[in-house]
Design a protein around this motif. Structure first.
Motif, PDB file in Angstrom:
ATOM      1  N   GLY A  48       0.873  -1.240  -0.026  1.00  0.00           N
ATOM      2  CA  GLY A  48       0.030   0.143  -0.028  1.00  0.00           C
ATOM      3  C   GLY A  48       0.626   1.159  -0.143  1.00  0.00           C
ATOM      4  N   GLY A  97     -18.924  -0.019  -6.066  1.00  0.00           N
ATOM      5  CA  GLY A  97     -17.916   0.520  -6.704  1.00  0.00           C
ATOM      6  C   GLY A  97     -16.517   0.271  -6.019  1.00  0.00           C
ATOM      7  N   VAL A  99     -13.706  -2.981  -5.240  1.00  0.00           N
ATOM      8  CA  VAL A  99     -13.212  -4.234  -5.368  1.00  0.00           C
ATOM      9  C   VAL A  99     -12.334  -4.806  -4.182  1.00  0.00           C
ATOM     10  N   HIS A 100     -11.969  -4.021  -3.248  1.00  0.00           N
ATOM     11  CA  HIS A 100     -11.289  -4.741  -2.261  1.00  0.00           C
ATOM     12  C   HIS A 100     -11.932  -5.591  -1.458  1.00  0.00           C
ATOM     13  N   ASP A 101     -11.279  -6.938  -1.315  1.00  0.00           N
ATOM     14  CA  ASP A 101     -12.096  -7.943  -0.376  1.00  0.00           C
ATOM     15  C   ASP A 101     -11.387  -8.533   0.474  1.00  0.00           C
ATOM     16  N   GLY A 103      -9.668  -7.879   3.236  1.00  0.00           N
ATOM     17  CA  GLY A 103     -10.013  -7.505   4.590  1.00  0.00           C
ATOM     18  C   GLY A 103     -11.618  -8.089   5.024  1.00  0.00           C
ATOM     19  N   SER A 145     -17.835  -3.485   4.084  1.00  0.00           N
ATOM     20  CA  SER A 145     -16.366  -3.210   4.006  1.00  0.00           C
ATOM     21  C   SER A 145     -16.287  -2.193   2.718  1.00  0.00           C
ATOM     22  N   LEU A 147     -12.714   0.242   1.136  1.00  0.00           N
ATOM     23  CA  LEU A 147     -11.249   0.814   1.226  1.00  0.00           C
ATOM     24  C   LEU A 147     -11.130   2.103   0.657  1.00  0.00           C
ATOM     25  N   LEU A 148     -11.931   2.193  -0.367  1.00  0.00           N
ATOM     26  CA  LEU A 148     -11.608   3.703  -0.993  1.00  0.00           C
ATOM     27  C   LEU A 148     -12.493   4.729  -0.188  1.00  0.00           C
ATOM     28  N   VAL A 149     -11.723   6.074  -0.314  1.00  0.00           N
ATOM     29  CA  VAL A 149     -12.437   7.269   0.463  1.00  0.00           C
ATOM     30  C   VAL A 149     -13.695   7.373  -0.221  1.00  0.00           C
ATOM     31  N   ALA A 203     -10.355  -7.154  11.906  1.00  0.00           N
ATOM     32  CA  ALA A 203     -11.403  -8.300  12.274  1.00  0.00           C
ATOM     33  C   ALA A 203     -11.692  -8.595  13.710  1.00  0.00           C
TER      34      ALA A 203
HETATM   35 CO1  B1M Z   1      -6.489  -0.407  -4.312  1.00  0.00          CO
HETATM   36  N1  B1M Z   1      -6.491   1.080  -3.218  1.00  0.00           N
HETATM   37  N2  B1M Z   1      -7.184   0.209  -5.742  1.00  0.00           N
HETATM   38  N3  B1M Z   1      -6.313  -2.353  -4.942  1.00  0.00           N
HETATM   39  N4  B1M Z   1      -5.422  -1.094  -2.518  1.00  0.00           N
HETATM   40  C1  B1M Z   1      -5.994   0.959  -1.779  1.00  0.00           C
HETATM   41  C2  B1M Z   1      -7.122   0.832  -0.809  1.00  0.00           C
HETATM   42  C3  B1M Z   1      -5.390   2.532  -1.524  1.00  0.00           C
HETATM   43  C4  B1M Z   1      -5.375   3.339  -0.021  1.00  0.00           C
HETATM   44  C5  B1M Z   1      -3.768   2.396  -1.989  1.00  0.00           C
HETATM   45  C6  B1M Z   1      -3.021   3.650  -1.977  1.00  0.00           C
HETATM   46  O1  B1M Z   1      -3.157   4.599  -2.650  1.00  0.00           O
HETATM   47  N5  B1M Z   1      -2.019   3.916  -1.210  1.00  0.00           N
HETATM   48  C7  B1M Z   1      -6.028   3.541  -2.781  1.00  0.00           C
HETATM   49  C8  B1M Z   1      -7.188   4.029  -2.084  1.00  0.00           C
HETATM   50  C9  B1M Z   1      -7.114   5.724  -2.177  1.00  0.00           C
HETATM   51  C10 B1M Z   1      -8.449   6.367  -1.934  1.00  0.00           C
HETATM   52  O2  B1M Z   1      -9.360   6.062  -1.800  1.00  0.00           O
HETATM   53  N6  B1M Z   1      -8.298   7.705  -1.607  1.00  0.00           N
HETATM   54  C11 B1M Z   1      -6.384   2.244  -3.815  1.00  0.00           C
HETATM   55  C12 B1M Z   1      -6.777   2.296  -5.054  1.00  0.00           C
HETATM   56  C13 B1M Z   1      -6.550   4.013  -5.552  1.00  0.00           C
HETATM   57  C14 B1M Z   1      -7.119   1.525  -5.885  1.00  0.00           C
HETATM   58  C15 B1M Z   1      -7.509   1.485  -7.458  1.00  0.00           C
HETATM   59  C16 B1M Z   1      -8.578   2.961  -7.440  1.00  0.00           C
HETATM   60  C17 B1M Z   1      -6.405   1.850  -8.416  1.00  0.00           C
HETATM   61  C18 B1M Z   1      -6.949   2.164  -9.971  1.00  0.00           C
HETATM   62  O3  B1M Z   1      -7.419   1.420 -10.502  1.00  0.00           O
HETATM   63  N7  B1M Z   1      -6.134   3.113 -10.376  1.00  0.00           N
HETATM   64  C19 B1M Z   1      -8.264   0.518  -7.841  1.00  0.00           C
HETATM   65  C20 B1M Z   1      -9.812   0.474  -7.155  1.00  0.00           C
HETATM   66  C21 B1M Z   1     -10.834  -0.343  -7.986  1.00  0.00           C
HETATM   67  C22 B1M Z   1     -11.967  -0.358  -7.188  1.00  0.00           C
HETATM   68  O4  B1M Z   1     -12.262  -0.545  -6.113  1.00  0.00           O
HETATM   69  N8  B1M Z   1     -13.088   0.306  -7.857  1.00  0.00           N
HETATM   70  C23 B1M Z   1      -7.631  -0.574  -6.578  1.00  0.00           C
HETATM   71  C24 B1M Z   1      -7.509  -1.844  -6.841  1.00  0.00           C
HETATM   72  C25 B1M Z   1      -6.657  -2.494  -6.339  1.00  0.00           C
HETATM   73  C26 B1M Z   1      -6.409  -4.200  -6.388  1.00  0.00           C
HETATM   74  C27 B1M Z   1      -7.498  -4.808  -7.309  1.00  0.00           C
HETATM   75  C28 B1M Z   1      -4.934  -4.114  -7.345  1.00  0.00           C
HETATM   76  C29 B1M Z   1      -6.159  -4.566  -5.212  1.00  0.00           C
HETATM   77  C30 B1M Z   1      -7.335  -5.342  -4.414  1.00  0.00           C
HETATM   78  C31 B1M Z   1      -7.353  -6.833  -4.693  1.00  0.00           C
HETATM   79  C32 B1M Z   1      -8.555  -7.618  -3.511  1.00  0.00           C
HETATM   80  O5  B1M Z   1      -8.748  -6.790  -2.611  1.00  0.00           O
HETATM   81  N9  B1M Z   1      -8.937  -8.454  -4.168  1.00  0.00           N
HETATM   82  C33 B1M Z   1      -5.975  -3.599  -4.418  1.00  0.00           C
HETATM   83  C34 B1M Z   1      -4.974  -3.567  -3.066  1.00  0.00           C
HETATM   84  C35 B1M Z   1      -4.435  -4.951  -2.803  1.00  0.00           C
HETATM   85  C36 B1M Z   1      -5.061  -2.175  -2.364  1.00  0.00           C
HETATM   86  C37 B1M Z   1      -3.843  -2.274  -0.990  1.00  0.00           C
HETATM   87  C38 B1M Z   1      -2.557  -2.185  -1.497  1.00  0.00           C
HETATM   88  C39 B1M Z   1      -4.088  -3.445  -0.090  1.00  0.00           C
HETATM   89  C40 B1M Z   1      -5.483  -3.293   0.678  1.00  0.00           C
HETATM   90  C41 B1M Z   1      -5.501  -4.659   1.301  1.00  0.00           C
HETATM   91  O6  B1M Z   1      -5.939  -5.855   0.864  1.00  0.00           O
HETATM   92  N10 B1M Z   1      -5.179  -4.747   2.581  1.00  0.00           N
HETATM   93  C42 B1M Z   1      -4.483  -0.776  -0.239  1.00  0.00           C
HETATM   94  C43 B1M Z   1      -3.403  -0.141   0.400  1.00  0.00           C
HETATM   95  C44 B1M Z   1      -4.240   0.332   1.870  1.00  0.00           C
HETATM   96  O7  B1M Z   1      -5.080  -0.328   2.255  1.00  0.00           O
HETATM   97  N11 B1M Z   1      -3.399   1.101   2.635  1.00  0.00           N
HETATM   98  C45 B1M Z   1      -5.240  -0.111  -1.768  1.00  0.00           C
HETATM   99  C46 B1M Z   1      -4.946  -5.649   3.479  1.00  0.00           C
HETATM  100  C47 B1M Z   1      -6.374  -5.855   4.266  1.00  0.00           C
HETATM  101  C48 B1M Z   1      -6.447  -7.015   5.257  1.00  0.00           C
HETATM  102  O8  B1M Z   1      -6.723  -4.811   5.018  1.00  0.00           O
HETATM  103  O9  B1M Z   1      -8.729  -4.338   3.997  1.00  0.00           O
HETATM  104  O10 B1M Z   1      -7.793  -2.581   5.084  1.00  0.00           O
HETATM  105  P1  B1M Z   1      -8.024  -3.745   4.873  1.00  0.00           P
HETATM  106  O11 B1M Z   1      -8.747  -4.692   6.209  1.00  0.00           O
HETATM  107  C49 B1M Z   1      -8.460  -4.545   7.552  1.00  0.00           C
HETATM  108  C50 B1M Z   1      -9.476  -3.547   8.198  1.00  0.00           C
HETATM  109  O12 B1M Z   1      -9.477  -2.460   7.389  1.00  0.00           O
HETATM  110  C51 B1M Z   1     -10.574  -4.240   8.667  1.00  0.00           C
HETATM  111  O13 B1M Z   1      -9.905  -5.434   8.949  1.00  0.00           O
HETATM  112  C52 B1M Z   1      -8.911  -5.728   8.032  1.00  0.00           C
HETATM  113  C53 B1M Z   1      -7.806  -6.302   9.175  1.00  0.00           C
HETATM  114  O14 B1M Z   1      -8.048  -7.369   9.941  1.00  0.00           O
HETATM  115  N12 B1M Z   1     -11.720  -4.329   7.832  1.00  0.00           N
HETATM  116  C54 B1M Z   1     -12.854  -4.574   8.512  1.00  0.00           C
HETATM  117  C55 B1M Z   1     -11.860  -4.264   6.545  1.00  0.00           C
HETATM  118  N13 B1M Z   1     -13.083  -4.461   6.314  1.00  0.00           N
HETATM  119  C56 B1M Z   1     -13.758  -4.629   7.373  1.00  0.00           C
HETATM  120  C57 B1M Z   1     -15.132  -5.042   7.396  1.00  0.00           C
HETATM  121  C58 B1M Z   1     -15.573  -5.188   8.870  1.00  0.00           C
HETATM  122  C59 B1M Z   1     -14.679  -5.200  10.054  1.00  0.00           C
HETATM  123  C60 B1M Z   1     -13.172  -4.961   9.847  1.00  0.00           C
HETATM  124  O15 B1M Z   1     -16.750  -5.452   9.360  1.00  0.00           O
HETATM  125  C61 B1M Z   1     -17.884  -5.511   8.448  1.00  0.00           C
END
Ligand code: B1M
Length: 215
Positions: A48, A97, A99-101, A103, A145, A147-149, A203
């Motif tokens: 990230g 909107g 796709v992040h899954d 978490g 869940s 992840l996008l703003v 989680a």
């Molecule tokens: Co994307 N992405 N991504 N991405 N991606 C982020 C989120 C981003 C912060 C990266 C960055 O710029 N540093 C950024 C968002 C910026 C913003 O919104 N301002 C971003 C972007 C910009 C994008 C795209 C727009 C990129 C593009 O196309 N130009 C695009 C979006 C597409 C869309 O959604 N329409 C995109 C695409 C992707 C991939 C497909 C390549 C891939 C996702 C693959 C997948 O999920 N199948 C991806 C990834 C991997 C990331 C980062 C690098 C890692 C996310 C992740 O899996 N983390 C991410 C960077 C970041 O998060 N800082 C980023 C590990 C995961 C375990 O953490 O999901 O946060 P997380 O879950 C945590 C907690 O949040 C919580 O529990 C988990 C831990 O225990 N939690 C819950 C989450 N959901 C919960 C629900 C609950 C309870 C807890 O109860 C219901």
């Protein structure tokens, strides 16, 4: 590299070769959840940061995500499950909107392994589909869940829609994802929503909250 550093590196590099062997070796020293929390999530954090700084391109982020998913899938059958099943039923979805899954799927694993029935309807789910599936499956709570703003705004709209349809009282809502903050959920959304909305940082907090909602 030492084993756990190598595993973390595999996530960052999107390198699947020999992943299972390293995970097997890792499980001799740590339990699967520790490996996820301490090692694999650290790798995703780096991904990230690199992506955010423009030092990593999207296809490589995708490759990392795939290795992360493969690793979690490989570890899951080795996790300890409690036998107190039937604690309640929750629907999980990534909002419209988004796709992040990874978490969300971790939340699914933790809840499922701790006695909850989870109906996981996947990514990019509009509120209509979420509420239909909630109704159909007679769930006790809804988890969203994102992840996008922009998903934080979608969540707000979803809660408003639940108010309008008169189902805010019916389902406690759990929200999680990297772009949310506790104060946004508890203060801003809490004020607007006519039911019970909670923020889960990870989680495990999701599990604690479900336990408190269900008792
Ligand atoms: Co994307 N992405 N991504 N991405 N991606 C982020 C989120 C981003 C912060 C990266 C960055 O710029 N540093 C950024 C968002 C910026 C913003 O919104 N301002 C971003 C972007 C910009 C994008 C795209 C727009 C990129 C593009 O196309 N130009 C695009 C979006 C597409 C869309 O959604 N329409 C995109 C695409 C992707 C991939 C497909 C390549 C891939 C996702 C693959 C997948 O999920 N199948 C991806 C990834 C991997 C990331 C980062 C690098 C890692 C996310 C992740 O899996 N983390 C991410 C960077 C970041 O998060 N800082 C980023 C590990 C995961 C375990 O953490 O999901 O946060 P997380 O879950 C945590 C907690 O949040 C919580 O529990 C988990 C831990 O225990 N939690 C819950 C989450 N959901 C919960 C629900 C609950 C309870 C807890 O109860 C219901």
């Amino acid at each position: 590299l030492p084993l756990f550093d190598r595993l973390e590196r595999r996530i960052v590099d999107g390198d699947r070769n020999g992943l299972e062997a390293d995970l097997d070796a890792g499980m001799e020293e740590k339990d699967p959840l520790e490996i996820i929390n301490e090692t694999l999530l650290a790798g995703m954090k780096t991904v990230g940061e690199l992506f955010g700084a423009g030092k990593m391109q999207l296809p490589f982020v995708l490759a990392s995500a795939e290795v992360m998913k493969a690793a979690v899938a490989y570890l899951e059958p080795h996790m300890e499950a409690t036998d107190n099943s039937g604690k309640g039923k929750i629907l999980l979805a990534t909002v419209k909107g988004d796709v992040h899954d990874i978490g969300k799927n971790l939340v699914d694993i933790i809840l499922s392994n701790n006695g909850y029935d989870v109906v996981n309807i996947g990514i990019k789910q509009p509120i209509n589909a979420i509420l239909e599936a909630a109704e159909e499956n007679k769930v006790d709570a809804i988890g969203m869940s994102g992840l996008l703003v922009k998903s934080t705004v979608v969540m707000k709209d979803n809660l408003q829609e639940m108010n309008e349809r008169g189902v805010a009282d019916k389902y406690p809502v759990l929200l999680g994802g990297a772009a949310l903050t506790r104060s946004y959920v508890e203060n801003d959304l809490g004020e607007l929503f006519q039911g019970d909305v909670r923020y889960a940082k990870d989680a495990f907090e999701g599990l604690r909250l479900m336990d408190s909602v269900m008792t």
